[in-house]
Design a protein around this motif. Structure first.
Motif, PDB file in Angstrom:
ATOM      1  N   HIS A 154       0.803  -1.239   0.000  1.00 40.79           N
ATOM      2  CA  HIS A 154       0.000   0.000   0.000  1.00 40.79           C
ATOM      3  C   HIS A 154       0.821   1.265   0.000  1.00 40.79           C
ATOM      4  CE1 HIS A 154      -2.504  -3.084   2.260  1.00 40.79           C
ATOM      5  NE2 HIS A 154      -3.181  -2.891   1.158  1.00 40.79           N
ATOM      6  N   GLY A 155       2.132   1.142  -0.007  1.00 42.33           N
ATOM      7  CA  GLY A 155       2.968   2.332   0.126  1.00 42.33           C
ATOM      8  C   GLY A 155       3.087   2.739   1.581  1.00 42.33           C
ATOM      9  N   GLU A 167       7.842   7.100  -3.987  1.00 41.64           N
ATOM     10  CA  GLU A 167       6.849   7.715  -3.110  1.00 41.64           C
ATOM     11  C   GLU A 167       7.462   8.715  -2.129  1.00 41.64           C
ATOM     12  OE1 GLU A 167       4.921   5.047  -0.431  1.00 41.64           O
ATOM     13  OE2 GLU A 167       3.569   6.583   0.373  1.00 41.64           O
ATOM     14  N   GLN A 221       2.634   5.819   2.978  1.00 46.42           N
ATOM     15  CA  GLN A 221       1.515   6.672   3.406  1.00 46.42           C
ATOM     16  C   GLN A 221       0.213   5.881   3.489  1.00 46.42           C
ATOM     17  OE1 GLN A 221       1.990  11.048   1.825  1.00 46.42           O
ATOM     18  NE2 GLN A 221       2.514   9.709   0.143  1.00 46.42           N
ATOM     19  N   GLY A 222       0.104   4.855   2.693  1.00 46.87           N
ATOM     20  CA  GLY A 222      -1.115   4.045   2.694  1.00 46.87           C
ATOM     21  C   GLY A 222      -1.102   2.949   3.744  1.00 46.87           C
ATOM     22  N   GLN A 237      -2.589   9.126  -2.641  1.00 46.62           N
ATOM     23  CA  GLN A 237      -3.018   8.878  -1.259  1.00 46.62           C
ATOM     24  C   GLN A 237      -2.592  10.004  -0.331  1.00 46.62           C
ATOM     25  OE1 GLN A 237      -3.008   4.315  -0.276  1.00 46.62           O
ATOM     26  NE2 GLN A 237      -1.133   4.721  -1.373  1.00 46.62           N
ATOM     27  N   LEU A 269      -3.321  -1.051  -6.495  1.00 42.71           N
ATOM     28  CA  LEU A 269      -4.381  -0.738  -5.523  1.00 42.71           C
ATOM     29  C   LEU A 269      -5.719  -0.458  -6.167  1.00 42.71           C
ATOM     30  CD1 LEU A 269      -2.488   1.677  -3.090  1.00 42.71           C
ATOM     31  CD2 LEU A 269      -2.878  -0.775  -2.848  1.00 42.71           C
ATOM     32  N   LYS A 276      15.582  11.326  -9.552  1.00 41.54           N
ATOM     33  CA  LYS A 276      14.677  11.805  -8.510  1.00 41.54           C
ATOM     34  C   LYS A 276      15.159  11.390  -7.128  1.00 41.54           C
ATOM     35  CE  LYS A 276       9.956  10.789  -6.929  1.00 41.54           C
ATOM     36  NZ  LYS A 276       8.698  10.149  -7.360  1.00 41.54           N
TER      37      LYS A 276
END
Lengths: 203, 203
Positions: free
Chosen positions: A28-29, A118, A31-32, B31, B122, B179
């Motif tokens: 979900h990453g 992310e 932050q998720g 998110q 997701l 990045k």
DNA sequence: TGGAAAACAAACCAGTTGGTATGTAAAATA
DNA sequence: TATTTTACATACCAACTGGTTTGTTTTCCA
């Protein structure tokens, strides 16, 4: 002698939390990721989590340093150090990426790249820790390439550092394409381009 | 004749929300995007947002289809269609990526890849819309390569579809590396690897 | 062996956030 | 011009979420 504790084992508890956090972050990453979900998978509670980690951020940092770094190392470091023909070893790892890295690589992508894309612009602490893993990864590749060049298996004019950077970038990109397609096919299809590039480095 | 409304202009309002949402999503991920922050930058309120979009998800979808797709198209589609030497055009675009795509490309990465890596596993709706843009992008490259091959500028044995996929993957990977390093240098350093691969496709 | 520290569990809290209900002025329409 | 519809603004809410506080049971150590 290591004594085995049946009722309590803080090191194992920490690792259980870390492993669960890794899975949640992978899916979900950062932050998720919900701390309650991390704990649900372990059967533990907030008390255990906040005993081992001061906050969510520190848990995220530990996932990078203690889990993800080990995964990349297992796949790349030892095979590269032991390989007789480094270039052949690199190509072999790319070809069998799905088997070596697990099925999740196709559906969830590269865990290091996921976090990098992310979190790098959002959190300097994440960025630095992720960058450290990338530097290691590139260094393992570059050293192997240099060995191959010294052996005369790789062209003398090859810039090993640059090639190592490009391998990491291109492979990461290929995995990302496969992830978005949710299919293994583009990974092989795309890896073929990378492999044909690598073949062109042969002496 | 287009009539100019001073007091109300729903199309312009919709675009203002979309543009702001794009920036927020680009910076913080989907998110991580807060609707209040999207609105703060526009001076509008929830009423306007929920009049033009049913929910946050629909806003995110529109960012992909109405904003990001246009950005990729501006950079790649027309130059490729008009190029006399397609391969030279591709290399030129890669070389001047930072100028063509704006400074943010170095610090925030590729907006399409960001969303792809975050949302593809997701949300199937996101994945499909993102994949459609990738398919367009690859098609523009593949058609240009085929033209170059027909002209005899590119080797006859080149698989244009595969090369197009690899270009997208490798370039995306290079931008991702830059990045994470938060610097332009790796983008050029890494792009050089891609360019040397592309040069090897010349007839 | 007994007290302190470590390793958790359980209940709770305050700030945040996507979404809604309601109101209102401007435009379109009849 | 009367009425409906569009295009917003304002105020509000319930659910979620990271984090805290307090309590309890092991484990360590002097």
């Amino acid at each position: 002698m290591e004594e085995r504790h049946r009722t309590r084992n803080p090191d194992a508890t920490r690792r259980r939390i870390l492993e669960s956090a890794y899975q949640e972050v992978y899916r979900h990453g950062y932050q998720g990721t919900r701390l309650d979900d991390v704990l649900k998978a372990t059967g533990l509670t907030k008390g255990a989590l906040y005993h081992h980690f001061p906050n969510k951020q520190a848990l995220g940092y530990a996932v990078v340093e203690d889990v993800i770094r080990g995964i990349i190392s297992d796949i790349w470091r030892k095979p590269l150090e032991q390989a007789e023909d480094p270039l052949a070893s690199i190509i072999h790892t790319i070809r069998h990426m799905d088997r070596l890295a697990g099925d999740q690589i196709t559906t969830l992508g590269c865990p290091l790249n996921n976090l990098a894309q992310e979190m790098s612009p959002l959190d300097e602490g994440f960025r630095r820790r992720i960058d450290a893993v990338y530097q290691d990864w590139r260094a393992w590749l570059a050293r192997a390439l240099e060995r191959g060049r010294a052996q005369g298996r790789i062209r003398a004019d090859v810039d090993c550092e640059q090639v190592a950077t490009f391998i990491v970038a291109a492979l990461t990109g290929c995995i990302g394409i496969a992830k978005n397609a949710q299919s293994k096919e583009p990974l092989n299809h795309c890896g073929a381009g990378l492999i044909s590039y690598l073949e062109s480095l042969r002496a």
